[in-house]
Design a protein around this motif. Structure first.
Motif, PDB file in Angstrom:
ATOM      1  N   ARG A   1       0.830  -1.210   0.000  1.00 57.16           N
ATOM      2  CA  ARG A   1       0.000   0.000   0.000  1.00 57.16           C
ATOM      3  C   ARG A   1       0.860   1.254   0.000  1.00 57.16           C
ATOM      4  O   ARG A   1       0.574   2.228  -0.715  1.00 57.16           O
ATOM      5  CB  ARG A   1      -0.914  -0.011   1.231  1.00 57.16           C
ATOM      6  N   LEU A   2       1.906   1.251   0.812  1.00 60.15           N
ATOM      7  CA  LEU A   2       2.767   2.432   0.895  1.00 60.15           C
ATOM      8  C   LEU A   2       3.519   2.665  -0.410  1.00 60.15           C
ATOM      9  O   LEU A   2       3.599   3.803  -0.891  1.00 60.15           O
ATOM     10  CB  LEU A   2       3.746   2.256   2.060  1.00 60.15           C
ATOM     11  N   LEU A   3       4.064   1.608  -0.996  1.00 56.31           N
ATOM     12  CA  LEU A   3       4.774   1.753  -2.265  1.00 56.31           C
ATOM     13  C   LEU A   3       3.845   2.240  -3.362  1.00 56.31           C
ATOM     14  O   LEU A   3       4.205   3.090  -4.180  1.00 56.31           O
ATOM     15  CB  LEU A   3       5.419   0.421  -2.657  1.00 56.31           C
ATOM     16  N   SER A   4       2.614   1.734  -3.376  1.00 58.75           N
ATOM     17  CA  SER A   4       1.639   2.163  -4.368  1.00 58.75           C
ATOM     18  C   SER A   4       1.260   3.626  -4.183  1.00 58.75           C
ATOM     19  O   SER A   4       1.138   4.383  -5.162  1.00 58.75           O
ATOM     20  CB  SER A   4       0.383   1.274  -4.265  1.00 58.75           C
ATOM     21  N   GLU A   5       1.089   4.045  -2.938  1.00 59.09           N
ATOM     22  CA  GLU A   5       0.732   5.433  -2.661  1.00 59.09           C
ATOM     23  C   GLU A   5       1.858   6.379  -3.059  1.00 59.09           C
ATOM     24  O   GLU A   5       1.610   7.454  -3.632  1.00 59.09           O
ATOM     25  CB  GLU A   5       0.400   5.602  -1.179  1.00 59.09           C
ATOM     26  N   LEU A   6       3.089   6.006  -2.771  1.00 62.61           N
ATOM     27  CA  LEU A   6       4.222   6.850  -3.160  1.00 62.61           C
ATOM     28  C   LEU A   6       4.344   6.939  -4.680  1.00 62.61           C
ATOM     29  O   LEU A   6       4.600   8.005  -5.238  1.00 62.61           O
ATOM     30  CB  LEU A   6       5.510   6.304  -2.544  1.00 62.61           C
ATOM     31  N   GLU A   7       4.123   5.818  -5.351  1.00 63.34           N
ATOM     32  CA  GLU A   7       4.164   5.819  -6.819  1.00 63.34           C
ATOM     33  C   GLU A   7       3.075   6.729  -7.381  1.00 63.34           C
ATOM     34  O   GLU A   7       3.292   7.469  -8.346  1.00 63.34           O
ATOM     35  CB  GLU A   7       4.006   4.400  -7.346  1.00 63.34           C
ATOM     36  N   ARG A   8       1.875   6.669  -6.779  1.00 60.60           N
ATOM     37  CA  ARG A   8       0.766   7.515  -7.230  1.00 60.60           C
ATOM     38  C   ARG A   8       1.116   8.993  -7.142  1.00 60.60           C
ATOM     39  O   ARG A   8       0.691   9.807  -7.980  1.00 60.60           O
ATOM     40  CB  ARG A   8      -0.467   7.223  -6.377  1.00 60.60           C
ATOM     41  N   ARG A   9       1.930   9.337  -6.142  1.00 59.92           N
ATOM     42  CA  ARG A   9       2.316  10.734  -5.945  1.00 59.92           C
ATOM     43  C   ARG A   9       3.522  11.137  -6.793  1.00 59.92           C
ATOM     44  O   ARG A   9       3.949  12.287  -6.745  1.00 59.92           O
ATOM     45  CB  ARG A   9       2.647  10.967  -4.474  1.00 59.92           C
ATOM     46  N   GLY A  10       4.099  10.183  -7.509  1.00 57.68           N
ATOM     47  CA  GLY A  10       5.296  10.484  -8.275  1.00 57.68           C
ATOM     48  C   GLY A  10       6.549  10.571  -7.436  1.00 57.68           C
ATOM     49  O   GLY A  10       7.548  11.173  -7.837  1.00 57.68           O
ATOM     50  N   VAL A  11       6.510   9.964  -6.243  1.00 62.02           N
ATOM     51  CA  VAL A  11       7.663   9.977  -5.347  1.00 62.02           C
ATOM     52  C   VAL A  11       8.549   8.769  -5.655  1.00 62.02           C
ATOM     53  O   VAL A  11       8.068   7.632  -5.678  1.00 62.02           O
ATOM     54  CB  VAL A  11       7.214   9.938  -3.874  1.00 62.02           C
TER      55      VAL A  11
END
Length: 294
Positions: A24-34
């Protein structure tokens, strides 16, 4: 929910095992372009050549092993990185006796707890606490090696087993007052000084660990409980924390434990709160503040 933002510097995420929370955390960071740099503490030796890459990097600590998490956090700070949670909070939460001392120091209600380095002191501690009592290792997760002691025979057996373990740290336990064993307990999640919500955990076992099959449901808003969660997280200096509480027979609440690398699968499903997004907010902020307990 926060809008996607693009970070100018990469964010480290310390992990050796990818579970629901890490996905979940990796997906959320990817969604933000981080850009998320995955750091595996099993392969990090922290050689001088690593200093430049780590300096100034924020690193979200999701390492499953308490010992590796604490060692890595301490090393990251020495190399100029900013682990979340920091090394002090990670070490405190990774040691149940240290957590108890800090909660007690800040006046956070917590069960009566005694340190037992030997079987003899363990028996003395149980005599002082009274039956039933709980024996816990200094460091454990998911209720492992946590025993409910209802009589002298059980106490002798558990403490004899502890005495046979290979190291002084593993032989040392805490003896804790058993507060309404078998009753439901609560878990609140705190991120950046805000309690995101609280869940009730119930189980046929006396240990209400989701990993052991406990069921969860949302707990109605309760300002006293939320405030206690925030105070407990602040007492140990944790930016991100899972706080476990139980209601005493007199109706008051007491804090059992504080977890610095909290699992939140059951929490998200029960409450609908996007914990991963809130953690990402905290880790991508310019500054991170830990509020003083009040």
């Amino acid at each position: 929910m926060s809008e996607p933002t693009r970070a100018s510097t990469p964010l480290g995420i310390l992990l050796s095992t990818v579970r629901y929370e890490e996905r979940r955390l990796l997906s959320e960071l990817e969604r933000r372009g981080v850009t998320a740099v995955r750091l595996d503490p099993r392969s990090m030796s922290f050689a001088p050549k690593d200093a430049e890459a780590l300096r100034g990097m924020t690193v979200l600590n999701r390492e499953i092993s308490s010992q590796r998490a604490a060692l890595a956090a301490e090393s990251l700070e020495a190399f100029g990185a900013r682990p979340v949670n920091d090394a002090s909070a990670t070490r405190l939460c990774g040691n149940k006796w240290s957590t108890y001392l800090r909660l007690r120091q800040y006046g956070i209600p917590t069960p009566a707890t005694l340190l037992a380095p030997t079987p003899e002191t363990g028996l003395e501690a149980i005599d002082m606490i009274g039956y039933p009592a709980v024996i816990k290792p200094l460091s454990s997760s998911w209720g492992n090696r946590v025993s409910l002691i209802t009589d002298r025979y059980a106490a002798d057996a558990v403490l004899e087993h502890c005495a046979a373990l290979p190291s002084a740290a593993s032989r040392t336990v805490i003896v804790q007052e058993a507060v309404r064993p078998g009753s439901p307990d609560l878990r609140g999640i705190v991120v950046d000084g805000v309690c995101l919500g609280v869940i009730v955990r119930s189980s046929s076992d006396w240990r209400n660990n989701v990993a052991r099959g406990a069921t969860v449901e949302p707990y109605p808003p309760n300002e006293e409980v939320r405030r206690l969660c925030v105070r407990a997280a602040a007492a140990v200096g944790a930016t991100i924390a899972g706080v476990d509480l139980v209601e005493r027979a007199d109706g008051g609440w007491t804090v059992l434990e504080v977890n610095s690398r909290v699992e939140f699968q059951g929490f998200e499903r029960a409450t609908g709160v996007d914990v991963a997004a809130r953690i990402a907010d905290a880790c991508t902020a310019e500054t991170i503040e830990v509020r003083e307990p009040v």
